[in-house]
Scaffold this motif. Structure first.
Motif, PDB file in Angstrom:
ATOM      1  N   LEU A  36       0.831  -1.194   0.000  1.00  0.00           N
ATOM      2  CA  LEU A  36       0.000   0.000   0.000  1.00  0.00           C
ATOM      3  C   LEU A  36       0.867   1.246   0.000  1.00  0.00           C
ATOM      4  CD1 LEU A  36      -2.785  -0.906   2.570  1.00  0.00           C
ATOM      5  CD2 LEU A  36      -2.994  -0.765   0.093  1.00  0.00           C
ATOM      6  N   PRO A  37       0.324   2.365  -0.510  1.00  0.00           N
ATOM      7  CA  PRO A  37       1.048   3.625  -0.397  1.00  0.00           C
ATOM      8  C   PRO A  37       1.336   3.948   1.073  1.00  0.00           C
ATOM      9  CG  PRO A  37      -0.800   3.834  -1.888  1.00  0.00           C
ATOM     10  CD  PRO A  37      -0.935   2.508  -1.221  1.00  0.00           C
ATOM     11  N   ALA A  38       2.455   4.559   1.310  1.00  0.00           N
ATOM     12  CA  ALA A  38       2.853   4.872   2.688  1.00  0.00           C
ATOM     13  C   ALA A  38       3.073   6.368   2.822  1.00  0.00           C
ATOM     14  CB  ALA A  38       4.131   4.120   3.045  1.00  0.00           C
ATOM     15  N   GLY A  39       2.998   6.844   4.051  1.00  0.00           N
ATOM     16  CA  GLY A  39       3.345   8.222   4.329  1.00  0.00           C
ATOM     17  C   GLY A  39       2.247   9.223   4.070  1.00  0.00           C
ATOM     18  N   VAL A  40       1.005   8.789   3.864  1.00  0.00           N
ATOM     19  CA  VAL A  40      -0.095   9.736   3.659  1.00  0.00           C
ATOM     20  C   VAL A  40      -0.459  10.359   5.000  1.00  0.00           C
ATOM     21  CG1 VAL A  40      -2.495   9.991   2.951  1.00  0.00           C
ATOM     22  CG2 VAL A  40      -0.974   8.479   1.666  1.00  0.00           C
ATOM     23  N   ARG A  41      -0.463  11.682   5.062  1.00  0.00           N
ATOM     24  CA  ARG A  41      -0.798  12.401   6.280  1.00  0.00           C
ATOM     25  C   ARG A  41      -2.016  13.272   6.029  1.00  0.00           C
ATOM     26  NH1 ARG A  41       2.782  12.375  10.284  1.00  0.00           N
ATOM     27  NH2 ARG A  41       2.224  14.425  11.085  1.00  0.00           N
ATOM     28  N   HIS A  91      -6.740  18.435   4.502  1.00  0.00           N
ATOM     29  CA  HIS A  91      -5.410  18.571   3.918  1.00  0.00           C
ATOM     30  C   HIS A  91      -4.783  17.186   3.777  1.00  0.00           C
ATOM     31  CE1 HIS A  91      -5.058  23.050   4.752  1.00  0.00           C
ATOM     32  NE2 HIS A  91      -6.179  22.688   5.359  1.00  0.00           N
ATOM     33  N   ILE A  92      -4.209  16.921   2.623  1.00  0.00           N
ATOM     34  CA  ILE A  92      -3.628  15.611   2.332  1.00  0.00           C
ATOM     35  C   ILE A  92      -2.218  15.812   1.806  1.00  0.00           C
ATOM     36  CG2 ILE A  92      -3.897  13.456   1.044  1.00  0.00           C
ATOM     37  CD1 ILE A  92      -6.870  14.195   0.687  1.00  0.00           C
ATOM     38  N   SER A  93      -1.285  15.069   2.332  1.00  0.00           N
ATOM     39  CA  SER A  93       0.081  15.105   1.828  1.00  0.00           C
ATOM     40  C   SER A  93       0.631  13.683   1.756  1.00  0.00           C
ATOM     41  CB  SER A  93       0.982  15.979   2.721  1.00  0.00           C
ATOM     42  OG  SER A  93       1.016  15.462   4.042  1.00  0.00           O
ATOM     43  N   GLY A  94       1.704  13.521   0.999  1.00  0.00           N
ATOM     44  CA  GLY A  94       2.295  12.205   0.844  1.00  0.00           C
ATOM     45  C   GLY A  94       1.733  11.408  -0.298  1.00  0.00           C
ATOM     46  N   VAL A  95       0.859  12.024  -1.098  1.00  0.00           N
ATOM     47  CA  VAL A  95       0.280  11.355  -2.254  1.00  0.00           C
ATOM     48  C   VAL A  95       0.190  12.372  -3.379  1.00  0.00           C
ATOM     49  CG1 VAL A  95      -2.111  11.831  -1.545  1.00  0.00           C
ATOM     50  CG2 VAL A  95      -1.631   9.882  -3.044  1.00  0.00           C
ATOM     51  N   TRP A  96       0.363  11.929  -4.596  1.00  0.00           N
ATOM     52  CA  TRP A  96       0.409  12.781  -5.771  1.00  0.00           C
ATOM     53  C   TRP A  96      -0.988  13.320  -6.109  1.00  0.00           C
ATOM     54  CZ3 TRP A  96       0.427  10.222 -11.205  1.00  0.00           C
ATOM     55  CH2 TRP A  96       0.517  11.206 -12.212  1.00  0.00           C
ATOM     56  N   LEU A  97      -1.094  14.635  -6.260  1.00  0.00           N
ATOM     57  CA  LEU A  97      -2.353  15.257  -6.651  1.00  0.00           C
ATOM     58  C   LEU A  97      -2.473  15.285  -8.167  1.00  0.00           C
ATOM     59  CD1 LEU A  97      -4.959  16.843  -6.186  1.00  0.00           C
ATOM     60  CD2 LEU A  97      -3.569  18.942  -6.081  1.00  0.00           C
TER      61      LEU A  97
END
Length: 501
Positions: free
Chosen positions: A229-234, A332-338
């Motif tokens: 799974l993708p990791a590091g999503v905050r 707010h979402i970070s750690g994933v490509w927008l």
């Protein structure tokens, strides 16, 4: 192979292949690895098979019908030309996904138009709405220093929204400024004739997209059965609320709160550029899990209670808790490509289901607020998803909404349904038509239940699912301090199976 550009003919592609680093051609490569993303430049006989399909056939066909374009644009809260307008100025904006690549204005016409109405009609023209074609001949490209003018910023914003609303990824969008000073969408060509400058711009954007795709595959995990799974999503958030007096009137939040800070106030712009600050805003620190973020929200509410000493004021949230007062639940979402595919997944799998939990006034908020695809990039490298209403009604709802956002951010590659591509489903969303949306949400939820992140939060999500399927709306006139146990309602700590406040 991560990216392939599929064009209908060499003539349609023009000089585009000369600038591309990604492979391209009139046919997909046979054998070998299937591209993760395919951009269709021109109308193909059928859609290519790819994980990410840019410019699907239905969007390309839709863009060729002026009336359909106007319906989609107006449904999403944008002005669309009818054919009887007189233009003070016109712009053309090249768009790729969420970026305005360049702006042109009519040669010989000033690009700097006054913000108010009644502008002089110098250079005005009548222009029937319809597809834009013919490249940028006869237009002057604006340098970056000229693009901060009010109407140019509005034209760029509307052009990006126009492309997204039609389900597309590319477009040359024509925007007019009418005599009242409003920006109006005139037409859009998803695959315009490419002169050298346009080919360079679009190819550059495609190359950057391909690079981001490759990076995302490394950092988020390649989408396939059994993949990591993708990791590091905050997650972060800044949900809003309003303060109501016992007599029913509302108190502006800036009576107690400053603009900046963990608890602050937000502005609303009225007519004639009058600004008021009626909204209070909670700004907890970003966290790695939804449960942690809910605990941070609770702490900011306790701080807000200290800064707002008048306990007689009720704290209200939701879609439209007061007449003309819309409150947002920005995440707010970070750690994933927008990019468009993630944004469409958030619209379809979060914003659309949440309609079933909204209060009765939800339809009044949209489309001025809560329009589909409302997003802002942030300086920290993440982004703010702004479409949702304020979900502060109780801690269980807040946890469920944030868990749903987190689940979609982790698994957006596996979420392929896009019912909001249909005009009637969009209309039901904007009107808050729960009965029409319920069977759509049931089908969407089947996808969610198969995801590992859903199963890890099954208790929270199943309770939320059941509430949605009952179409049980929150009470926007209820003081949300009570379920959150915020002073003066702090008799005992609020609890939830997933966390303790």
């Amino acid at each position: 192979m991560s990216m392939f550009v599929l064009y209908g003919s060499a003539a349609a592609a023009g000089m585009l292949p000369l600038y591309l680093r990604a492979p391209s051609g009139e046919r997909l490569p046979s054998g070998g690895k299937v591209p993760k993303a395919v951009l269709q430049w021109g109308v193909p006989p059928q859609d290519a098979q790819a994980l990410f399909l840019l410019n699907p056939l239905k969007g390309l066909i839709r863009a060729g019908h002026s009336r359909t374009c106007r319906e989609f644009w107006r449904q999403n809260g944008m002005r669309a030309a009818s054919g009887n307008e007189e233009w003070v100025n016109q712009f053309q904006v090249a768009v790729f996904q969420l970026d305005a690549l360049a702006v042109w204005t009519k040669a010989g016409v000033s690009a700097l138009v006054p913000a108010g109405g009644g502008a002089r009609a110098t250079g005005r023209r009548k222009q029937l709405p319809g597809p834009v074609s013919g490249g940028t001949g006869g237009w002057r490209e604006l340098p970056p220093e000229e693009q901060e003018a009010y109407h140019i910023r509005r034209a760029k914003r509307d052009a990006v929204r126009a492309v997204y609303a039609l389900g597309l990824s590319t477009g040359l969008v024509r925007v007019g400024v009418n005599r009242e000073g409003n920006t109006v969408l005139i037409g859009l060509d998803p695959c315009p004739a490419l002169d050298d400058r346009l080919a360079e711009l679009f190819a550059g954007a495609i190359n950057r997209y391909a690079e981001k795709l490759e990076e995302a595959e490394r950092t988020e995990g390649i989408w396939q059965s059994g993949a990591v799974l993708p990791a590091g999503v905050r997650l972060g958030a800044d949900p809003e609320f309003v303060l109501r007096r016992p007599d029913g009137g509302f108190v502006p939040a800036n009576r107690f709160l400053e603009k900046a800070g963990t608890v602050g106030c937000d502005a609303v712009v009225l007519s004639r550029d009058r600004v008021i600050h009626p909204l209070a805003e909670l700004r907890p620190r970003p966290c790695g899990t939804p449960g942690e973020l809910v605990r941070e929200l609770y702490r900011t509410m306790r701080q807000a209670a200290r800064q707002i000493p008048d306990v007689s004021l009720a704290w209200l949230a939701g879609s439209m808790p007061g007449k003309g007062l819309s409150t947002g639940g920005h995440v707010h979402i970070s750690g994933v490509w927008l990019h468009h595919h993630l944004l469409r997944a958030l619209d379809n799998y979060v914003a659309l289901p949440l309609v079933l939990a909204e209060g009765e006034a939800a339809g009044q908020r949209r489309p001025k607020y809560g329009f589909l695809g409302d997003v802002r990039r942030k300086r920290h490298g993440g982004f703010e998803y702004r479409t949702l209403p304020s979900w502060l009604a109780n801690p269980e709802l807040a946890l469920a909404v944030l868990t749903l956002v987190h689940t979609v951010a982790l698994h957006y590659r596996e979420l392929r349904q896009t019912p909001l591509d249909q005009l009637d489903i969009q209309r039901a969303y904007y009107n808050g038509d729960k009965a029409q949306l319920l069977p759509v949400v049931r089908k969407l939820w089947e996808d969610l239940e198969r995801l590992p992140a859903y199963r890890r939060s099954k208790g929270t999500m199943d309770v939320f699912r059941d509430r949605l399927f009952r179409m049980e709306g929150w009470d926007e006139q209820a003081d949300f301090r009570i379920p959150w146990k915020i002073p003066p309602y702090q008799e005992k700590a609020a609890t939830h199976p997933a966390f303790v406040l």
